[in-house]
Design a protein around this motif. Structure first.
Motif, PDB file in Angstrom:
ATOM      1  N   ASP B 271       0.827  -1.210   0.000  1.00 15.23           N
ATOM      2  CA  ASP B 271       0.000   0.000   0.000  1.00 15.23           C
ATOM      3  C   ASP B 271       0.860   1.258   0.000  1.00 15.23           C
ATOM      4  O   ASP B 271       0.557   2.232  -0.682  1.00 15.23           O
ATOM      5  N   SER B 272       1.914   1.247   0.813  1.00 15.91           N
ATOM      6  CA  SER B 272       2.702   2.470   0.909  1.00 15.91           C
ATOM      7  C   SER B 272       3.930   2.446   0.011  1.00 15.91           C
ATOM      8  O   SER B 272       4.395   3.477  -0.433  1.00 15.91           O
ATOM      9  N   VAL B 273       4.454   1.256  -0.241  1.00 12.83           N
ATOM     10  CA  VAL B 273       5.720   1.164  -0.972  1.00 12.83           C
ATOM     11  C   VAL B 273       5.504   0.939  -2.468  1.00 12.83           C
ATOM     12  O   VAL B 273       6.341   1.313  -3.281  1.00 12.83           O
ATOM     13  N   GLY B 274       4.392   0.337  -2.823  1.00  8.63           N
ATOM     14  CA  GLY B 274       4.133   0.061  -4.227  1.00  8.63           C
ATOM     15  C   GLY B 274       4.722  -1.254  -4.697  1.00  8.63           C
ATOM     16  O   GLY B 274       5.511  -1.871  -3.983  1.00  8.63           O
ATOM     17  N   SER B 275       4.336  -1.686  -5.875  1.00  9.98           N
ATOM     18  CA  SER B 275       4.805  -2.960  -6.433  1.00  9.98           C
ATOM     19  C   SER B 275       5.471  -2.724  -7.773  1.00  9.98           C
ATOM     20  O   SER B 275       5.182  -1.744  -8.453  1.00  9.98           O
ATOM     21  N   ASP B 276       6.357  -3.634  -8.149  1.00  9.48           N
ATOM     22  CA  ASP B 276       7.012  -3.498  -9.447  1.00  9.48           C
ATOM     23  C   ASP B 276       6.228  -4.251 -10.524  1.00  9.48           C
ATOM     24  O   ASP B 276       5.121  -4.745 -10.264  1.00  9.48           O
ATOM     25  N   ALA B 277       6.807  -4.300 -11.709  1.00  7.14           N
ATOM     26  CA  ALA B 277       6.090  -4.872 -12.852  1.00  7.14           C
ATOM     27  C   ALA B 277       5.688  -6.332 -12.613  1.00  7.14           C
ATOM     28  O   ALA B 277       4.657  -6.786 -13.080  1.00  7.14           O
ATOM     29  N   GLN B 278       6.535  -7.070 -11.857  1.00  6.25           N
ATOM     30  CA  GLN B 278       6.204  -8.474 -11.595  1.00  6.25           C
ATOM     31  C   GLN B 278       5.298  -8.657 -10.373  1.00  6.25           C
ATOM     32  O   GLN B 278       5.137  -9.774  -9.882  1.00  6.25           O
ATOM     33  N   GLY B 279       4.789  -7.534  -9.846  1.00  4.55           N
ATOM     34  CA  GLY B 279       3.907  -7.637  -8.687  1.00  4.55           C
ATOM     35  C   GLY B 279       4.658  -7.816  -7.381  1.00  4.55           C
ATOM     36  O   GLY B 279       4.063  -8.115  -6.351  1.00  4.55           O
ATOM     37  N   ARG B 280       5.973  -7.626  -7.434  1.00  2.00           N
ATOM     38  CA  ARG B 280       6.730  -7.749  -6.199  1.00  2.00           C
ATOM     39  C   ARG B 280       6.868  -6.383  -5.543  1.00  2.00           C
ATOM     40  O   ARG B 280       6.901  -5.352  -6.214  1.00  2.00           O
ATOM     41  N   LEU B 281       6.976  -6.396  -4.237  1.00  3.32           N
ATOM     42  CA  LEU B 281       7.089  -5.167  -3.469  1.00  3.32           C
ATOM     43  C   LEU B 281       8.256  -4.349  -4.004  1.00  3.32           C
ATOM     44  O   LEU B 281       9.354  -4.870  -4.208  1.00  3.32           O
ATOM     45  N   ASP B 282       8.009  -3.042  -4.194  1.00  2.00           N
ATOM     46  CA  ASP B 282       9.022  -2.216  -4.852  1.00  2.00           C
ATOM     47  C   ASP B 282      10.073  -1.710  -3.862  1.00  2.00           C
ATOM     48  O   ASP B 282      10.456  -0.538  -3.872  1.00  2.00           O
TER      49      ASP B 282
ATOM     50  N   ARG D 375       6.005 -14.691  -3.176  1.00  2.00           N
ATOM     51  CA  ARG D 375       5.295 -14.747  -4.461  1.00  2.00           C
ATOM     52  C   ARG D 375       3.902 -15.326  -4.275  1.00  2.00           C
ATOM     53  O   ARG D 375       2.926 -14.815  -4.804  1.00  2.00           O
ATOM     54  N   GLY D 376       3.849 -16.411  -3.517  1.00  2.00           N
ATOM     55  CA  GLY D 376       2.564 -17.067  -3.294  1.00  2.00           C
ATOM     56  C   GLY D 376       1.562 -16.155  -2.618  1.00  2.00           C
ATOM     57  O   GLY D 376       0.356 -16.269  -2.846  1.00  2.00           O
TER      58      GLY D 376
END
Lengths: 379, 394, 394, 379
Positions: B271-282, D375-376
């Motif tokens: 929510d606060s940090v955002g995610s990258d293109a692969q949906g991982r925490l940015d 990931r999961g």
């Protein structure tokens, strides 16, 4: 250059410590908090700082300052960290001065630097826009408008934002969030039309503000440095600020540690001084070592900033990353070893924990700076 | 186990029919917790309805005997009820130190009269209890307590001071450790006694914490007169009761992390940090710390489950609650350090509406007490070293 | 400092002209280290040339007095030489426990005759020394050593056993702690004595380590006759010499990590793990661990530099070497854990040519001794607690 | 299901412990290492294992096995971990059996499972190709050739690869490295033309091999499961293997810890048993707690595998990640607390450190599995 303070720097430390421990012990912060002081700091004390040459510490002598460097600023910050004194020193004397010195033209410098040195002008640097510090993510817009610009956007976590007489605002004049190109710094009068400043009460009872810019008109003269090319200038100023915050964290860590060791030698449980328990001894020794190593890294960064601020990035990243983890450990061990008393508001130790959290976050936390180091080293 | 399956189906249906929707949302504010007691009020009709329905079923304390207002469930059934409540996110209808701490001690050490007197008022939420254990010079070293109870006919006259008494200013009764024989050795000469907080000579003073809240009090006893019949267990053997009760307290504190169920930490951070293109925490570093935390959190949940199953199988070690208390509280502190890191500057605000009056930093600061209250982490490790590992001189 | 600048220019030019290219590559194999001694041979002409040139300049030990074959450099000049050698990656011409340990002790405690006898042979690499400190029952508790030296006219007769004697099987002489007064208190009655390893009654037995190598020996003394004139310092006051020497040993061990200069760990890891599109290591968790490590490693280098500068300024604490020893060795262990993780399955091979006969896992296992030898981490923390923090009963 | 062993499982543990501690204490591994044994394990002991029903532990009774589950396999692995016994149990009885059970057709199952159960056939699973375990990165090519395929590529870290009678090879029949689609498993005779097997001597003195496939011809009948759809099958088998390795690490951790606690109660320094030093007591207590928590997570994973291996991914990731960090801590503390003696080859403790490192790496280290969990959970 030897990694020890010179005699002059030690004298500066002693005089700062004398003043600060006398006029602004932790009780000073507590009093400002409890009275919900509107300024959040003591103007009288800032006047004394100016008289002692501290407000203009980094200001060249020709502008009425002391003409000293980042190591000396670090000495001051460390003493500020020992008592958690709220002071415009960081935002005005360190950030404001450095921004003007590094980016200002002759007109700008002679307009502001003498006032910073005599204590009559307070400054604030507005960079962050989101929860985490990501300077290249700046997206507050600077839209060209006639000869000048209109500023549109919101800044958060602006230290001293609500008391500043001068705002230094990082804005995006070109490109998009994340890009290095297209950043411009502006000198903005906080009383300009369209500016709304909300002081944000923070966990550490220090000053911070959220500032909204609603089509704020600024002239071309208000640009600090080069248009669109502000990233290097901003990074340089931020690094100087990071070195200063790291110094504050060293002072804070040492003070908490000193208080904790004292407590270990006083408090009895199970018929012994708790400092006799070997498990606590080893943890105290580890913390001592941690602080000493961080102290060396911080001094190295300050010297590097004085030598060539443009090349000090890695040393600053190491210092700020280490200072963050060290201060976090110091306050955690401080509270835990003080037991229940450490949890009470009546004891000062909680103030240190709160301030350490804010310092950790300010201009990039330990994760941010470790990541920067990794990028810099190409992995 | 066909009976248990049937019990599960019935329980599920009953909960579905009786738990109001508002009571299925996570607890966000202190006021959402219902503590019971003489002076309590409900903050909503839903809270009242939910409490009363559960009370009438005996499910404020599902595994206590029915004669005291409990549900009379066995261990397997109680687990099913917990699971089904968790499945719909149902709030506990009643929070109470009477349930978590005093009750188990009374069931083991109390007289029939004491049980009959106190347990029904606990299950029905009529009396709110507090715990008088720590003293200014008896923290980790609890057995060095100095509050004295002097014999005066059928009564004791109690003088002294307690500290860290949870919600003493709201409590109706206190269970309290007092020194009844000042000449005995440290752990002897202590008694476990109950009395009304409205007794003459009792006063409380809230302690302001670094979180800006005051969940604890200093509590003062100035010639408080208490009948000797209020002693639980044997006079001068109160340490046995105290130890037994501390194990329950530790088991409870170790489960603190479970309260904040809901979304994984990594999603909260996004929510606060955002995610990258692969949906991982940015923020790759923070993501690594969160993932390592969630591994440990999941493992702790397994250990908590196993601890109950071991106890049921008669294979549990009585000191294991100290191990769980240690790990659970350290983990909860870590959780909040991560939450603060994830929240960044937003999580530093202390008073704004936006920050819900600084809910996150206040909760973070509160967790720092987890490894102190109910026995410090250092004391817990010492207990494990001595009682489980049998290390010399521990 | 114009003189120092000139010294730097001259030094750089001399090194550039005299250090063979082969001697500017990182040390990869044990044989690449030149230890000197009676039976030594050079593995290459370059190694020989480099050693002899440095020896002739007095730069095998740059900061020892010229009269003993040292370079006579002051602290600032020695630092310049170190920096310039590091700049071109020049190998140390001579590695020697005589330089690192015995020499400083002799310079402080030795008689003129002892200095004249031993120091020139150290600087010239003629005599290789080993250290006889630990015994099977005197490890961390070194002062409980039992090897005894009994007076017999002008000689001592030495009997006993040492353990962890580095390269005793290759050494020419030993500096050794022996008990000369068995009736004195533990730390008293110990003497510091030197003798030839070819003396009658000396035998050694290599200890096979978990790394599969044998850098240490057990060393046995069976009626070894040693002249009393070989005692360094005062008889029965050898503990002073031992402590002084241990500080040098600790300072040396804490700098272990520095030896493996070269590419950052993150780049080494990228070889086996790969990089993503942004050039970041393709294992985010490992990358985070490496970055955190490199922060600490860089900070330690600052602390090492500062420790020297503080000592020069007369502000150093004599026990600080224990702090550095603790941190440096723990960090070096962490470095090799990361290297093993980065190497994955490749780093598990023990014998193949491909793995250079398991160079990495063997080095990894070797680091586990870092926090044991020269005083365990636990002993180091105890010294800091007692001597620096002045904690009670430490 | 209660997270405790059933009575039958406890009995299995006792009988396995009896056999293994008697026939294969650590000295057994030491002897195999020092004699540079060509097999790297004892065929006689494997025969005994088969006779006791352990070789066919997971093999259904109709194929001559014991028909037990993953919890029981974990019980065996834990005992194997206590003495570091080198045994085909992992590669053959766990991986080989599971692959055939989950992917094999009736012909394949009846051809191989009875031989596994009677101890006459050894299997090996070949997955990894690079330094780190990344199963989807498989790029060993399976090129269609007539009715069959040709296999081209190299596998590393193949446990028991040099003694196997049957290789189970993960190959890429379609798509490219990193893709889920296009993986196929093959049953390959190690004596086939084009196969070169190099036994790799490992730090832990256990068996592993590097295998090169140079246009190895295999028939269509040798496909295990569905062509191109092998990812799920592979993942399922790997998860079963991970649960087994985690169990081995639990046994290893407990054994090292037990030996260390014993040493703390025996070794004297400074006139005290070293176990009296509070700093060591606290560290021992922390390690105990760590092991207990990991044990619960591992048992949970094994139960989850028995319930529905397809849904056990998260539980397995937690178990393998925890087992890795716990075993690493256990061996590090074990060596450190044993002091210099812990560093000697003569003491067994180093064997545990070496094996723990290999187990950590096998089928994904703690970092890998924490990443998988993240990931999961969608972050």
């Amino acid at each position: 250059m030897p990694l020890v303070l010179t005699e002059e720097q030690s004298m500066l430390r002693d005089s700062a410590r004398g003043l600060i421990s006398d006029k602004a012990p932790v009780a000073h912060l507590r009093q400002l908090r409890d009275s919900r002081d509107a300024d959040g700091f003591s103007r009288a004390l800032w006047k004394t700082f100016a008289e002692m040459g501290f407000a203009g510490l980094l200001v060249p002598e020709k502008f009425g300052g002391s003409g000293l460097g980042n190591v000396e600023a670090g000495v001051l910050m460390e003493e500020i960290g020992r008592t958690l004194m709220p002071s415009p020193f960081f935002a005005t004397a360190v950030l404001g001065t450095s921004a003007l010195l590094r980016g200002g033209n002759a007109t700008q410098q002679s307009a502001y630097l003498p006032k910073i040195a005599d204590g009559s002008l307070l400054a604030a640097l507005a960079v962050d826009e989101h929860a985490k510090h990501r300077p290249l993510q700046v997206s507050l817009q600077a839209v060209r408008s006639g000869n000048g610009f209109r500023l549109i956007g919101t800044k958060t976590f602006v230290v001293d934002g609500h008391i500043a007489d001068l705002l230094i605002v990082a804005a995006r004049s070109a490109g998009s969030a994340g890009e290095r190109n297209g950043l411009t710094l502006f000198l903005v009068d906080p009383k300009s039309k369209g500016i709304a400043i909300e002081r944000t009460a923070m966990v550490d009872s220090h000053n911070a503000a959220r500032i909204t810019f609603d089509n704020v008109e600024v002239t071309a003269d208000s640009v600090l440095g080069e248009i669109d090319q502000g990233a290097d200038l901003l990074e340089g100023v931020l690094n100087i600020g990071r070195g200063a915050v790291a110094s504050e964290m060293i002072g804070l860590s040492e003070e908490v540690f000193g208080r904790t060791v004292t407590y270990l030698k006083e408090r009895k449980q199970f018929g012994k001084l708790i400092g006799e328990f070997q498990a606590l001894q080893h943890r105290a020794a580890q913390l001592y070592i941690d602080i000493e190593i961080t102290r060396a890294a911080v001094l190295k960064a300050l010297q590097a900033l004085d030598q060539d601020a443009g090349k000090a990035g890695a040393a600053v990243a190491v210092a700020k990353a280490r200072a963050g983890t060290t201060a976090t450990l110091a306050v955690q061990e401080g509270v835990q070893m003080h037991g229940g008393m450490g949890m009470t508001d009546q004891f000062d130790i909680g103030f240190f924990m709160k301030r350490a959290r804010v310092c950790q976050e300010l201009f990039g936390d330990s994760n941010y700076h470790a990541d920067q180091l990794a990028r810099g080293r190409g992995y | 186990m066909p009976d248990l399956d049937q019990f599960r189906r019935e329980t599920r249906a009953w909960l579905e029919a009786n738990c109001p929707p508002e009571m299925r949302k996570p607890v966000m504010r202190d006021e959402d917790v219902f503590w019971g007691g003489r002076n309590t009020t409900f903050v909503s009709e839903a809270q009242k309805v939910w409490f009363e329905r559960m009370r009438d079923k005996g499910w404020t304390v599902p595994d206590w005997p029915k004669q005291y207002g409990g549900g009379g469930l066995d261990g397997a059934e109680a687990k099913v009820l917990r699971e089904e409540m968790a499945a719909i996110g149902a709030r506990p209808p009643l929070s109470s130190f009477g349930i978590w701490m005093l009750g188990p001690a009374l069931l083991k050490y109390g007289t029939d009269a004491q049980k009959a007197e106190h347990l029904p008022k606990i299950t029905a939420g009529l009396i709110r209890w507090c715990q008088g254990y720590s003293e200014p010079n008896a923290g980790s070293d609890l057995a060095s307590l100095q509050t004295r109870a002097e014999s005066d006919g059928d009564d004791f006259i109690i003088n002294g001071q307690k500290i860290w008494t949870s919600y003493a200013n709201y409590a109706d009764w206190i269970f309290c450790l007092v020194r009844t024989d000042p000449t005995a050795k440290k752990h002897d000469g202590i008694s476990f006694i109950l009395f009304d907080m409205t007794s003459k000579g009792v006063s409380t003073k809230p302690i302001l914490l670094i979180s800006g809240k005051s969940p604890f009090c200093e509590t003062f006893f100035d010639n408080v007169r208490v009948p000797k019949s209020h002693v639980v267990g044997t006079v001068n053997r109160g340490w046995d009761v105290a130890k037994y009760l501390l194990q329950h307290e530790r088991a409870m504190i170790s489960g603190l992390g479970d309260r904040s169920v809901g979304r994984p930490l990594g999603q909260i951070a996004a929510d606060s940090v955002g995610s990258d293109a692969q949906g991982r925490l940015d923020d790759a570093m923070l993501r690594g710390q969160i993932a390592a935390f969630e591994v440990d959190e999941a493992a702790l949940a397994c250990a908590a489950e196993r601890a109950i199953d071991l106890a049921k199988a008669g294979q549990g070690h009585p000191a294991f609650s100290s191990a769980m208390k240690y790990y659970g509280t350290e983990l909860n502190k870590r959780r909040y350090e991560i939450l603060m890191s994830a929240g960044g500057a937003d999580a530093l605000e202390w008073e704004s509406e936006r920050s819900k009056q600084g809910a996150r930093p206040r909760a973070w600061l509160r967790t720092k007490a987890n490894s102190i209250e109910g026995g410090t982490s250092e004391v817990m490790l010492g207990i494990v070293a001595k009682r489980i590992l049998d290390l010399p001189g521990a």
